[in-house]
Design a protein around this motif. Structure first.
Motif, PDB file in Angstrom:
ATOM      1  N   TYR A   1     -32.052  74.703 -16.653  1.00 17.14           N
ATOM      2  CA  TYR A   1     -32.019  73.408 -16.094  1.00 17.14           C
ATOM      3  C   TYR A   1     -32.124  72.434 -17.224  1.00 17.14           C
ATOM      4  N   GLU A   2     -33.135  72.872 -18.048  1.00 12.57           N
ATOM      5  CA  GLU A   2     -33.460  72.221 -19.287  1.00 12.57           C
ATOM      6  C   GLU A   2     -32.306  71.920 -20.355  1.00 12.57           C
ATOM      7  N   MET A   3     -31.587  73.216 -20.262  1.00 10.06           N
ATOM      8  CA  MET A   3     -30.251  73.115 -21.176  1.00 10.06           C
ATOM      9  C   MET A   3     -29.121  72.287 -20.705  1.00 10.06           C
ATOM     10  N   GLU A   4     -29.063  72.356 -19.207  1.00  9.09           N
ATOM     11  CA  GLU A   4     -27.923  71.567 -18.751  1.00  9.09           C
ATOM     12  C   GLU A   4     -28.199  70.012 -18.855  1.00  9.09           C
ATOM     13  N   ARG A   5     -29.792  69.841 -18.815  1.00  2.00           N
ATOM     14  CA  ARG A   5     -30.299  68.332 -19.174  1.00  2.00           C
ATOM     15  C   ARG A   5     -29.498  67.762 -20.538  1.00  2.00           C
ATOM     16  N   ILE A   6     -29.940  68.798 -21.541  1.00  2.00           N
ATOM     17  CA  ILE A   6     -29.847  68.501 -22.983  1.00  2.00           C
ATOM     18  C   ILE A   6     -28.186  68.331 -23.109  1.00  2.00           C
ATOM     19  N   LYS A   7     -27.384  69.190 -22.476  1.00  2.00           N
ATOM     20  CA  LYS A   7     -25.783  68.967 -22.579  1.00  2.00           C
ATOM     21  C   LYS A   7     -25.478  67.551 -21.937  1.00  2.00           C
ATOM     22  N   GLU A   8     -26.000  67.310 -21.010  1.00  2.00           N
ATOM     23  CA  GLU A   8     -25.721  65.903 -20.351  1.00  2.00           C
ATOM     24  C   GLU A   8     -26.105  64.915 -21.365  1.00  2.00           C
TER      25      GLU A   8
ATOM     26  N   MET B   1     -26.367  65.058 -24.334  1.00  2.00           N
ATOM     27  CA  MET B   1     -25.415  65.034 -25.668  1.00  2.00           C
ATOM     28  C   MET B   1     -24.011  64.342 -25.373  1.00  2.00           C
ATOM     29  N   LYS B   2     -23.666  64.351 -24.204  1.00  2.00           N
ATOM     30  CA  LYS B   2     -22.189  63.331 -23.578  1.00  2.00           C
ATOM     31  C   LYS B   2     -22.432  62.052 -24.223  1.00  2.00           C
ATOM     32  N   GLY B   3     -23.607  61.721 -24.313  1.00  2.00           N
ATOM     33  CA  GLY B   3     -23.674  60.186 -24.392  1.00  2.00           C
ATOM     34  C   GLY B   3     -23.746  59.403 -23.373  1.00  2.00           C
ATOM     35  N   ASP B   4     -23.433  58.002 -23.828  1.00  2.00           N
ATOM     36  CA  ASP B   4     -23.071  57.026 -22.685  1.00  2.00           C
ATOM     37  C   ASP B   4     -21.853  56.928 -22.408  1.00  2.00           C
ATOM     38  N   SER B   5     -21.375  57.312 -20.998  1.00  2.00           N
ATOM     39  CA  SER B   5     -19.845  57.637 -20.710  1.00  2.00           C
ATOM     40  C   SER B   5     -19.459  56.036 -20.362  1.00  2.00           C
ATOM     41  N   ASN B   6     -20.372  55.046 -20.187  1.00  2.00           N
ATOM     42  CA  ASN B   6     -19.854  53.787 -19.959  1.00  2.00           C
ATOM     43  C   ASN B   6     -19.190  53.021 -21.271  1.00  2.00           C
ATOM     44  N   ASN B   7     -19.718  53.369 -22.317  1.00  2.00           N
ATOM     45  CA  ASN B   7     -19.190  53.095 -23.705  1.00  2.00           C
ATOM     46  C   ASN B   7     -18.771  54.203 -24.397  1.00  2.00           C
ATOM     47  N   ALA B   8     -17.252  54.316 -24.294  1.00  2.00           N
ATOM     48  CA  ALA B   8     -16.554  55.449 -24.977  1.00  2.00           C
ATOM     49  C   ALA B   8     -16.520  54.965 -26.288  1.00  2.00           C
ATOM     50  N   GLN B   9     -16.147  55.789 -27.160  1.00  2.00           N
ATOM     51  CA  GLN B   9     -16.130  55.840 -28.439  1.00  2.00           C
ATOM     52  C   GLN B   9     -14.773  55.203 -28.803  1.00  2.00           C
ATOM     53  N   THR B  10     -14.538  54.263 -29.386  1.00  2.00           N
ATOM     54  CA  THR B  10     -13.325  53.435 -29.810  1.00  2.00           C
ATOM     55  C   THR B  10     -12.697  54.101 -31.095  1.00  2.00           C
ATOM     56  N   VAL B  11     -13.437  54.816 -31.934  1.00  2.00           N
ATOM     57  CA  VAL B  11     -12.968  55.316 -33.083  1.00  2.00           C
ATOM     58  C   VAL B  11     -12.378  56.731 -32.855  1.00  2.00           C
ATOM     59  N   PRO B  12     -11.169  56.891 -33.538  1.00  2.00           N
ATOM     60  CA  PRO B  12     -10.885  58.319 -33.273  1.00  2.00           C
ATOM     61  C   PRO B  12     -11.684  59.079 -33.959  1.00  2.00           C
ATOM     62  N   ASN B  13     -11.655  60.588 -33.181  1.00  2.00           N
ATOM     63  CA  ASN B  13     -12.316  61.654 -33.750  1.00  2.00           C
ATOM     64  C   ASN B  13     -14.137  61.109 -33.887  1.00  2.00           C
ATOM     65  N   GLY B  14     -14.422  60.348 -33.095  1.00  2.00           N
ATOM     66  CA  GLY B  14     -15.733  59.757 -33.127  1.00  2.00           C
ATOM     67  C   GLY B  14     -16.774  60.589 -32.141  1.00  2.00           C
ATOM     68  N   THR B  15     -18.070  60.661 -32.748  1.00  2.00           N
ATOM     69  CA  THR B  15     -18.831  61.417 -31.804  1.00  2.00           C
ATOM     70  C   THR B  15     -20.234  60.651 -31.484  1.00  2.00           C
ATOM     71  N   PRO B  16     -21.056  61.141 -30.813  1.00  2.00           N
ATOM     72  CA  PRO B  16     -22.181  60.333 -30.469  1.00  2.00           C
ATOM     73  C   PRO B  16     -22.899  59.868 -31.718  1.00  2.00           C
ATOM     74  N   PHE B  17     -22.750  60.705 -32.768  1.00  2.00           N
ATOM     75  CA  PHE B  17     -23.667  60.335 -34.037  1.00  2.00           C
ATOM     76  C   PHE B  17     -22.570  59.405 -34.671  1.00  2.00           C
ATOM     77  N   GLY B  18     -21.434  59.288 -34.489  1.00  2.00           N
ATOM     78  CA  GLY B  18     -20.723  58.423 -35.494  1.00  2.00           C
ATOM     79  C   GLY B  18     -19.490  59.229 -35.760  1.00  2.00           C
ATOM     80  N   ALA B  19     -18.478  58.462 -36.596  1.00  2.00           N
ATOM     81  CA  ALA B  19     -17.239  58.805 -36.770  1.00  2.00           C
ATOM     82  C   ALA B  19     -17.060  59.785 -38.397  1.00  2.00           C
ATOM     83  N   TYR B  20     -18.244  59.507 -38.952  1.00  2.00           N
ATOM     84  CA  TYR B  20     -18.045  59.827 -40.405  1.00  2.00           C
ATOM     85  C   TYR B  20     -18.134  61.255 -40.422  1.00  2.00           C
ATOM     86  N   GLU B  21     -17.575  61.932 -41.637  1.00  2.00           N
ATOM     87  CA  GLU B  21     -17.484  63.454 -41.769  1.00  2.00           C
ATOM     88  C   GLU B  21     -18.878  64.186 -41.564  1.00  2.00           C
TER      89      GLU B  21
END
Length: 147
Positions: A39-46, A48-68
């Motif tokens: 259950y805790e692993m599922e919570r972590i995965k959720e 990790m998805k980040g805020d679904s209301n504020n989708a990334q506008t940068v191509p290839n972006g991650t919740p950590f940012g778009a830098y390499e």
């Protein structure tokens, strides 16, 4: 190389009740892994998805940012999480196998004890029903034929 000696089993005894208790304990461990940790692993995965209301506008972006560097860190975290899930599934399977094996051993000892008790009763009946040995008079038995 030295010789391998068999184990000393002189004082070996088996407690079927202890084996049953061990199987119950292993089942509780398995339930903890399956329920709480998974259950805790599922919570972590959720999370990790980040805020679904504020989708990334940068191509290839991650919740950590778009830098390499951010993409590499995100990939490492995703891989680590997937590995942890696989390890939890493997652990759960091994705990299930351990429980089954412990229950099988306990059942084998129950069956053996039951057979031994039944054999003991049968031997007692045979011994009780046997005629006492004939009294010896000191004479040799006679046989109908001569050698």
């Amino acid at each position: 190389m030295g010789d391998i000696r068999p184990p000393d089993t002189g004082d070996l005894h088996v407690s079927v009740e202890d084996l049953d208790a061990a199987a119950d304990y292993v089942e509780r461990l398995k339930q903890y892994v399956d329920d709480t940790i998974s259950y805790e692993m599922e919570r972590i995965k959720e999370r990790m998805k980040g805020d679904s209301n504020n989708a990334q506008t940068v191509p290839n972006g991650t919740p950590f940012g778009a830098y390499e560097d951010a993409r590499m860190q995100w990939q490492a975290l995703t891989t680590s999480t997937a590995n942890m899930e696989q390890h939890l599934k493997a652990l759960s399977g091994k705990l299930a196998a351990l429980k089954k094996g412990t229950e099988d051993i306990a059942q084998a000892f129950r069956d053996t004890e039951a057979r031994n008790a039944a054999n003991g009763k049968q031997i007692e009946r045979i011994l009780e029903s046997a005629a006492p040995p004939p009294a010896t008079t000191g004479t040799q038995p006679t046989y109908p034929y001569k050698a």
